[in-house]
Scaffold this motif. Structure first.
Motif, mmCIF file in Angstrom:
data_model
loop_
_atom_site.group_PDB
_atom_site.id
_atom_site.type_symbol
_atom_site.label_atom_id
_atom_site.label_comp_id
_atom_site.label_asym_id
_atom_site.label_seq_id
_atom_site.Cartn_x
_atom_site.Cartn_y
_atom_site.Cartn_z
ATOM 1 N N GLU A 113 0.851 -1.200 0.000
ATOM 2 C CA GLU A 113 0.000 0.000 0.000
ATOM 3 C C GLU A 113 0.888 1.253 0.000
ATOM 4 O O GLU A 113 0.676 2.175 -0.782
ATOM 5 C CB GLU A 113 -0.915 -0.026 1.227
ATOM 6 N N CYS B 253 2.568 1.683 -3.361
ATOM 7 C CA CYS B 253 1.657 2.173 -4.408
ATOM 8 C C CYS B 253 1.301 3.643 -4.194
ATOM 9 O O CYS B 253 1.226 4.422 -5.156
ATOM 10 C CB CYS B 253 0.386 1.336 -4.444
ATOM 11 N N TYR C 54 -4.359 2.190 -6.178
ATOM 12 C CA TYR C 54 -4.364 1.077 -5.230
ATOM 13 C C TYR C 54 -5.779 0.907 -4.672
ATOM 14 O O TYR C 54 -6.386 1.873 -4.223
ATOM 15 C CB TYR C 54 -3.372 1.376 -4.098
#
Ligand code: ATP
Length: 411
Positions: free
Chosen positions: A234, A237, A245
């Motif tokens: 996460e 991204c 994401y």
């Protein structure tokens, strides 16, 4: 390329020399134990020293490497009884020994071993797994021509790319090539879509981050669907505006719907252009997009059934028809995706398949096809190692080691 012949009696002189040398050493040892004469001990020490020096120096020469390959092939023939013998009087003689030749091609990093197919009872086909285990080399290809069967092995294990920063990622903007290792490239336009399978800790996420970074370098926009919400992924991204994401079912559904709408509109564009007389095979220059789905099977548990089926259908649509619209899919999974692939032809449409770590025969056959159930990762234990197969390029799964990514290199 110069072929070396392996015969039943190759290296008889070497075996004799070794036996003689060992015999002399035993004689000197016995003589020293019996007589306690120091000159025998010195002679023994000198012989030992010569032996050690010989092996230290010779081990790195081509002569040694060539001899070792011949010996291993000869041993394989003998242990698998790929010959026929008969007794002439009390002496056993070979009535058939396969005509076996091998050569090294350093330019293409391959070792070629060929057997003449003689039409007798001895089966010289299907030797790839046994030879691969014995030589500790991966079989890259097998072909038959002009009465020979030839097995191709990887000569030297390849070293992994080392990535210390984003600047080390090979490739340029506008290219359609991802450089997976010094000798392995993946052209996502020609070999569309990818699948990465591996047990937990095998290096899937790290390798996927490398692929994403390479795709971004090529100018590909990425949609990352992460049902399990990996914190590191996460963060990775969110650090890049070219990546979207999504982890919540609703958000995943919306994002994937946008991509399928794009797929449909590009389909209409193509048909319009074709009506205007533009060749259907022309590269229409759509902006490249890649949808990467981590643990697609997990969606089944997390999503309501209807939503799961819809999302799956959309991903399948991308895999089946995305290539000409410059829309690609990537799947990452811990298992061979038996449930997902089922009987569908989806697997056949995925161009790049990577199995990291060591998998079971069932999983290998699910990933690469039933004929490759018995492949092995000979570098198992090495971080990011596994097997790879590029449809249309590799005739069978080959050895692979993912680029070594130094800490924070891709942040
Ligand atoms: N190519 C690589 N280069 C450097 N380190 C690696 C590489 N692959 C894996 N590692 C190391 O191994 C650890 C586990 O790798 P990774 O998280 O990529 O595995 P995974 O298969 O995605 O595991 P999981 O399924 O549990 O998420 C990483 O934190 C990293 O330290």
């Amino acid at each position: 390329m110069k072929y070396h012949r392996v015969t039943a009696h190759s290296f008889w002189w070497l075996k004799w020399c070794c036996s003689l040398y060992m015999f002399l050493m035993v004689i000197f040892l016995t003589a020293y134990v019996v007589t306690r004469n120091i000159s025998f001990a010195i002679a023994l020490a000198v012989m030992l020293l010569i032996l050690v020096m010989f092996f230290t120096v010779v081990r790195h020469t081509n002569f040694y490497k060539a001899g070792k390959i011949s010996c291993l092939i000869q041993k394989h023939i003998e242990e698998n009884q790929l010959y026929e013998t008969a007794f002439r009087g009390r002496k056993r003689v070979y009535t058939f020994y396969p005509q076996t030749d091998w050569c090294m091609d350093t330019a293409s990093n391959t070792l070629h071993i060929r057997f003449r197919l003689s039409g007798n009872q001895i089966n010289l086909r299907g030797l790839e797994t046994g030879l691969a285990d014995r030589l500790e080399k991966v079989c890259l290809n097998i072909y038959e021509k002009r009465g020979y069967i030839e097995y191709l092995f990887e000569l030297e294990q390849e070293k992994a790319l080392v990535i210390s920063s984003k600047a080390d990622i090979p490739g340029d903007s506008g290219e359609t090539t991802v450089y997976l290792s010094p000798s392995l490239i993946w052209n996502y336009r020609k070999i569309p879509h990818f699948l990465i399978v591996g047990s937990t800790g095998s290096g899937k996420t790290t390798f996927t981050r490398f692929i994403i970074s390479s795709l971004l370098k090529c100018g590909v926009r990425v949609l990352y669907l992460d049902v399990k919400r990996d914190v590191e992924m996460e963060q990775f991204c969110h650090g890049n505006i070219a990546i979207t994401y999504a982890y919540e079912p609703k958000q995943i559904s919306e994002e994937i719907s946008l991509i399928t709408e794009e797929l449909q509109s590009r389909t209409v564009d193509i048909s319009n252009m074709e009506q205007q007389g533009i060749d259907g095979n022309t590269d229409f220059n759509f902006n490249p997009v890649c949808v990467i789905c981590d643990e697609i099977i997990l969606m089944k548990l997390v999503f309501p059934d209807k939503l799961y089926k819809e999302t799956l259908g959309k991903i399948n649509a991308i895999i089946v028809s995305g290539r000409s619209k410059n829309i690609y899919a990537g799947l990452i999974s811990q298992s061979g995706l038996a449930e997902y692939f089922g009987n569908s032809g989806i697997r056949g449409n995925i161009g790049l398949k990577v199995a990291l770590g060591q998998m079971s025969a069932g999983e290998y056959s699910m990933i690469f096809g039933t004929e490759y159930a018995d492949v092995k990762n000979l570098r198992y234990g090495e971080i990011g190692s596994g097997l790879i197969m590029r449809t249309g390029l590799d005739s069978r799964p080959r050895e692979f080691v993912a680029p070594y990514i130094k800490n924070h290199a891709l942040d």
